[in-house]
Design a protein around this motif. Structure first.
Motif, PDB file in Angstrom:
ATOM      1  N   THR A  75      29.169  -2.667  10.466  1.00 39.09           N
ATOM      2  CA  THR A  75      29.459  -4.007   9.959  1.00 39.09           C
ATOM      3  C   THR A  75      28.319  -4.507   9.083  1.00 39.09           C
ATOM      4  O   THR A  75      28.551  -5.082   8.018  1.00 39.09           O
ATOM      5  N   GLY A  76      27.100  -4.281   9.509  1.00 41.00           N
ATOM      6  CA  GLY A  76      25.947  -4.687   8.707  1.00 41.00           C
ATOM      7  C   GLY A  76      25.900  -3.973   7.375  1.00 41.00           C
ATOM      8  O   GLY A  76      25.561  -4.568   6.350  1.00 41.00           O
ATOM      9  N   ALA A  77      26.262  -2.701   7.350  1.00 40.46           N
ATOM     10  CA  ALA A  77      26.261  -1.944   6.099  1.00 40.46           C
ATOM     11  C   ALA A  77      27.317  -2.483   5.146  1.00 40.46           C
ATOM     12  O   ALA A  77      27.070  -2.610   3.937  1.00 40.46           O
ATOM     13  N   VAL A  78      28.479  -2.829   5.660  1.00 42.11           N
ATOM     14  CA  VAL A  78      29.545  -3.374   4.809  1.00 42.11           C
ATOM     15  C   VAL A  78      29.136  -4.724   4.238  1.00 42.11           C
ATOM     16  O   VAL A  78      29.333  -4.995   3.048  1.00 42.11           O
ATOM     17  N   ILE A  79      28.548  -5.559   5.062  1.00 38.94           N
ATOM     18  CA  ILE A  79      28.106  -6.877   4.598  1.00 38.94           C
ATOM     19  C   ILE A  79      27.027  -6.731   3.527  1.00 38.94           C
ATOM     20  O   ILE A  79      27.054  -7.423   2.500  1.00 38.94           O
ATOM     21  N   ALA A  80      26.081  -5.833   3.723  1.00 38.21           N
ATOM     22  CA  ALA A  80      25.013  -5.625   2.740  1.00 38.21           C
ATOM     23  C   ALA A  80      25.576  -5.112   1.426  1.00 38.21           C
ATOM     24  O   ALA A  80      25.166  -5.555   0.342  1.00 38.21           O
ATOM     25  N   ARG A  81      26.543  -4.194   1.490  1.00 35.40           N
ATOM     26  CA  ARG A  81      27.147  -3.658   0.267  1.00 35.40           C
ATOM     27  C   ARG A  81      27.866  -4.761  -0.494  1.00 35.40           C
ATOM     28  O   ARG A  81      27.715  -4.880  -1.723  1.00 35.40           O
ATOM     29  N   ASN A  82      28.626  -5.591   0.197  1.00 31.25           N
ATOM     30  CA  ASN A  82      29.339  -6.678  -0.466  1.00 31.25           C
ATOM     31  C   ASN A  82      28.378  -7.696  -1.073  1.00 31.25           C
ATOM     32  O   ASN A  82      28.637  -8.224  -2.153  1.00 31.25           O
ATOM     33  N   GLU A  83      27.296  -7.955  -0.401  1.00 30.10           N
ATOM     34  CA  GLU A  83      26.308  -8.904  -0.915  1.00 30.10           C
ATOM     35  C   GLU A  83      25.649  -8.364  -2.185  1.00 30.10           C
ATOM     36  O   GLU A  83      25.451  -9.105  -3.146  1.00 30.10           O
ATOM     37  N   ARG A  84      25.311  -7.089  -2.196  1.00 27.98           N
ATOM     38  CA  ARG A  84      24.729  -6.501  -3.412  1.00 27.98           C
ATOM     39  C   ARG A  84      25.709  -6.564  -4.571  1.00 27.98           C
ATOM     40  O   ARG A  84      25.333  -6.861  -5.705  1.00 27.98           O
ATOM     41  N   ARG A  85      26.967  -6.282  -4.302  1.00 23.68           N
ATOM     42  CA  ARG A  85      27.989  -6.320  -5.343  1.00 23.68           C
ATOM     43  C   ARG A  85      28.154  -7.746  -5.869  1.00 23.68           C
ATOM     44  O   ARG A  85      28.292  -7.970  -7.065  1.00 23.68           O
ATOM     45  N   ARG A  86      28.105  -8.727  -4.976  1.00 26.87           N
ATOM     46  CA  ARG A  86      28.274 -10.125  -5.382  1.00 26.87           C
ATOM     47  C   ARG A  86      27.091 -10.603  -6.231  1.00 26.87           C
ATOM     48  O   ARG A  86      27.267 -11.310  -7.220  1.00 26.87           O
ATOM     49  N   ARG A  87      25.909 -10.195  -5.862  1.00 25.91           N
ATOM     50  CA  ARG A  87      24.720 -10.641  -6.590  1.00 25.91           C
ATOM     51  C   ARG A  87      24.520  -9.930  -7.918  1.00 25.91           C
ATOM     52  O   ARG A  87      23.673 -10.316  -8.706  1.00 25.91           O
ATOM     53  N   ALA A  88      25.302  -8.912  -8.199  1.00 21.58           N
ATOM     54  CA  ALA A  88      25.147  -8.157  -9.441  1.00 21.58           C
ATOM     55  C   ALA A  88      25.721  -8.901 -10.646  1.00 21.58           C
ATOM     56  O   ALA A  88      25.462  -8.524 -11.775  1.00 21.58           O
ATOM     57  N   TYR A  89      26.496  -9.966 -10.426  1.00 25.74           N
ATOM     58  CA  TYR A  89      27.077 -10.720 -11.529  1.00 25.74           C
ATOM     59  C   TYR A  89      26.044 -11.651 -12.145  1.00 25.74           C
ATOM     60  O   TYR A  89      25.227 -12.233 -11.455  1.00 25.74           O
ATOM     61  N   THR A  90      26.121 -11.816 -13.453  1.00 26.54           N
ATOM     62  CA  THR A  90      25.276 -12.799 -14.126  1.00 26.54           C
ATOM     63  C   THR A  90      25.955 -14.161 -13.977  1.00 26.54           C
ATOM     64  O   THR A  90      27.155 -14.247 -13.723  1.00 26.54           O
ATOM     65  N   PRO A  91      25.207 -15.232 -14.163  1.00 25.68           N
ATOM     66  CA  PRO A  91      25.831 -16.563 -14.075  1.00 25.68           C
ATOM     67  C   PRO A  91      26.985 -16.749 -15.060  1.00 25.68           C
ATOM     68  O   PRO A  91      27.990 -17.380 -14.732  1.00 25.68           O
ATOM     69  N   ASP A  92      26.867 -16.180 -16.256  1.00 19.91           N
ATOM     70  CA  ASP A  92      27.953 -16.298 -17.231  1.00 19.91           C
ATOM     71  C   ASP A  92      29.207 -15.569 -16.767  1.00 19.91           C
ATOM     72  O   ASP A  92      30.332 -16.046 -16.966  1.00 19.91           O
ATOM     73  N   GLU A  93      29.032 -14.409 -16.126  1.00 17.99           N
ATOM     74  CA  GLU A  93      30.184 -13.671 -15.610  1.00 17.99           C
ATOM     75  C   GLU A  93      30.867 -14.443 -14.482  1.00 17.99           C
ATOM     76  O   GLU A  93      32.102 -14.507 -14.425  1.00 17.99           O
ATOM     77  N   ILE A  94      30.081 -15.046 -13.620  1.00 12.89           N
ATOM     78  CA  ILE A  94      30.647 -15.832 -12.523  1.00 12.89           C
ATOM     79  C   ILE A  94      31.418 -17.017 -13.085  1.00 12.89           C
ATOM     80  O   ILE A  94      32.544 -17.306 -12.662  1.00 12.89           O
TER      81      ILE A  94
END
Length: 52
Positions: free
Chosen positions: A18-37
């Motif tokens: 569960t921790g690995a899945v949460i960490a992967r999703n968090e990295r993916r979410r933070r990879a967006y630039t503010p303009d992309e979001i």
């Protein structure tokens, strides 16, 4: 007594997975630039207000 050990190891593996899945999703979410979001939010808002 052996079943408790197996159950404990299974629980520990579940928590780690569960921790690995949460960490992967968090990295993916933070990879967006503010303009992309901002663009994604605008696209979603436009999709939700379009008549069907």
């Amino acid at each position: 007594m052996r079943w408790w050990k197996v159950l404990g190891v299974a629980g520990l593996a579940g928590v780690a997975a569960t921790g690995a899945v949460i960490a992967r999703n968090e990295r993916r979410r933070r990879a967006y630039t503010p303009d992309e979001i901002r663009q994604r939010l605008h696209d979603r808002a436009n999709e939700s207000t379009e008549p069907r």
